[in-house]
Write a protein that holds these residues in place. Structure first.
Motif, PDB file in Angstrom:
ATOM      1  N   ILE A   1       3.263   6.799  14.457  1.00 31.49           N
ATOM      2  CA  ILE A   1       4.816   6.164  13.530  1.00 31.49           C
ATOM      3  C   ILE A   1       3.830   5.611  12.488  1.00 31.49           C
ATOM      4  CG2 ILE A   1       6.572   4.829  13.216  1.00 31.49           C
ATOM      5  CD1 ILE A   1       6.487   4.039  16.231  1.00 31.49           C
ATOM      6  N   PHE A   2       4.096   6.146  11.088  1.00 31.29           N
ATOM      7  CA  PHE A   2       3.321   5.708   9.745  1.00 31.29           C
ATOM      8  C   PHE A   2       4.332   5.232   8.833  1.00 31.29           C
ATOM      9  CE2 PHE A   2       1.448   9.295  11.996  1.00 31.29           C
ATOM     10  CZ  PHE A   2      -0.016   8.784  12.377  1.00 31.29           C
ATOM     11  N   PHE A   3       3.773   4.306   8.201  1.00 34.14           N
ATOM     12  CA  PHE A   3       4.511   3.239   7.181  1.00 34.14           C
ATOM     13  C   PHE A   3       3.964   3.185   5.939  1.00 34.14           C
ATOM     14  CE2 PHE A   3       4.017   1.323  11.349  1.00 34.14           C
ATOM     15  CZ  PHE A   3       5.251   1.769  11.866  1.00 34.14           C
ATOM     16  N   GLY A   4       4.661   2.820   4.846  1.00 28.12           N
ATOM     17  CA  GLY A   4       4.127   2.338   3.491  1.00 28.12           C
ATOM     18  C   GLY A   4       4.564   0.848   3.494  1.00 28.12           C
ATOM     19  N   HIS A   5       5.198   0.678   2.523  1.00 28.11           N
ATOM     20  CA  HIS A   5       6.034  -0.630   2.192  1.00 28.11           C
ATOM     21  C   HIS A   5       4.707  -1.852   1.885  1.00 28.11           C
ATOM     22  CE1 HIS A   5       9.123  -3.455   2.454  1.00 28.11           C
ATOM     23  NE2 HIS A   5       8.686  -4.226   3.740  1.00 28.11           N
ATOM     24  N   ASP A   6       3.894  -2.122   2.636  1.00 29.87           N
ATOM     25  CA  ASP A   6       3.019  -3.243   2.233  1.00 29.87           C
ATOM     26  C   ASP A   6       2.021  -2.709   1.548  1.00 29.87           C
ATOM     27  OD1 ASP A   6       4.451  -5.040   3.853  1.00 29.87           O
ATOM     28  OD2 ASP A   6       3.340  -4.629   5.595  1.00 29.87           O
ATOM     29  N   HIS A   7       1.842  -3.428   0.390  1.00 30.68           N
ATOM     30  CA  HIS A   7       1.061  -2.645  -0.705  1.00 30.68           C
ATOM     31  C   HIS A   7      -0.512  -2.918  -0.734  1.00 30.68           C
ATOM     32  CE1 HIS A   7       4.777  -4.235  -3.520  1.00 30.68           C
ATOM     33  NE2 HIS A   7       4.956  -3.461  -2.544  1.00 30.68           N
TER      34      HIS A   7
ATOM     35  N   ASN B   1      -2.156  -2.724   2.665  1.00 33.09           N
ATOM     36  CA  ASN B   1      -2.833  -2.551   3.924  1.00 33.09           C
ATOM     37  C   ASN B   1      -3.030  -0.994   4.177  1.00 33.09           C
ATOM     38  OD1 ASN B   1      -2.566  -5.166   4.706  1.00 33.09           O
ATOM     39  ND2 ASN B   1      -0.123  -4.935   5.159  1.00 33.09           N
ATOM     40  N   SER B   2      -4.149  -0.685   4.790  1.00 36.12           N
ATOM     41  CA  SER B   2      -4.320   0.628   5.010  1.00 36.12           C
ATOM     42  C   SER B   2      -5.318   0.631   6.564  1.00 36.12           C
ATOM     43  CB  SER B   2      -5.299   1.372   3.939  1.00 36.12           C
ATOM     44  OG  SER B   2      -5.477   2.851   4.129  1.00 36.12           O
TER      45      SER B   2
ATOM     46  N   THR C   1      -0.518   2.936   5.181  1.00 33.48           N
ATOM     47  CA  THR C   1      -1.014   3.376   3.862  1.00 33.48           C
ATOM     48  C   THR C   1      -0.317   2.455   2.651  1.00 33.48           C
ATOM     49  OG1 THR C   1      -1.747   5.242   2.342  1.00 33.48           O
ATOM     50  CG2 THR C   1       0.532   5.275   3.257  1.00 33.48           C
ATOM     51  N   GLN C   2      -1.110   2.601   1.513  1.00 32.55           N
ATOM     52  CA  GLN C   2      -0.663   1.761   0.499  1.00 32.55           C
ATOM     53  C   GLN C   2       0.704   2.128  -0.027  1.00 32.55           C
ATOM     54  OE1 GLN C   2      -4.627   2.837   0.635  1.00 32.55           O
ATOM     55  NE2 GLN C   2      -5.085   1.172  -1.254  1.00 32.55           N
TER      56      GLN C   2
END
Length: 216
Positions: free
Chosen positions: A193-199, A201-202, A215-216
């Protein structure tokens, strides 16, 4: 909005690279709905949007990846619109969307003869990310303070993470958990499961056999 969408997708459209779209909480602040934005995206060369859950949820659909012959589906992608914000914080993925996933999973099995290994893409993370991080004291090296329902707690990346990965900002999932992750565990076909959102974090961590990627 259409002008901006054309600008941000130009690196893809100008190179003939196929792409799809995962909506985030700021898309809902653009002045037009995600359904209206989908009508802009679908006019762009290379944009692939699957059959939506329903017309007003154009950001929730699946896509199958086929072999070179185009006859056998080998892999599946679930795109889920993770909604936006309420006065109480970020909305969780709805129970109706989770039930759509279950129905879509079974439809795919019926059509292709088996469950397909799958990735999920959605903008806002799930609360289980905290389970995959390491809870530490505030004085620990790399400790990041959390907030809202996890206020007063500190986390850092587990030792399994690689040097290039980084965690510099509190994870910001919804406080309410509707059981999305538990649904993904039911048949074992969801691998990540892959997200963005938090600027800032990677990283990729794992919980109960599912990779959780930022990912950023």
């Amino acid at each position: 909005v259409e002008k901006l969408i054309n600008e941000i997708t130009r690196p893809l459209t100008s190179r003939g690279i196929p792409f799809t779209v995962t909506y985030g909480n700021h898309d809902k602040q653009s002045g037009i709905s995600n359904a209206e934005q989908a009508k802009i995206y679908e006019k762009l060369p290379g944009c692939i949007l699957g059959k939506p859950r329903y017309e007003e949820d154009r950001g929730t659909f699946s896509l199958q990846i086929y072999d070179h012959s185009g006859e056998k589906a080998l892999f599946n992608l679930y795109l889920i619109d993770s909604n936006g914000m309420t006065r109480d914080g970020y909305e969780p993925v709805s129970k109706e969307q989770i039930e759509w996933y279950r129905c879509e999973r079974e439809r795919i099995k019926e059509e292709f003869g088996s469950y397909l290994p799958s990735f999920v893409f959605q903008h806002i993370p799930i609360p289980e990310v905290f389970c995959a991080l390491e809870r530490v004291s505030r004085r620990a090296k790399g400790a990041i303070p959390s907030f809202r329902s996890n206020a007063g707690k500190y986390y850092k990346l587990p030792e399994s993470c690689k040097d290039a990965e980084f965690f510099r900002e509190a994870v910001a999932p919804p406080d309410k958990n509707n059981g999305e992750f538990d649904a993904f565990l039911e048949k074992g076909e969801v691998l990540g499961i892959f997200f963005g959102h938090d600027h800032m974090n990677s990283f990729v961590v794992s919980y109960k056999g599912i990779d959780l990627g930022y990912t950023q």
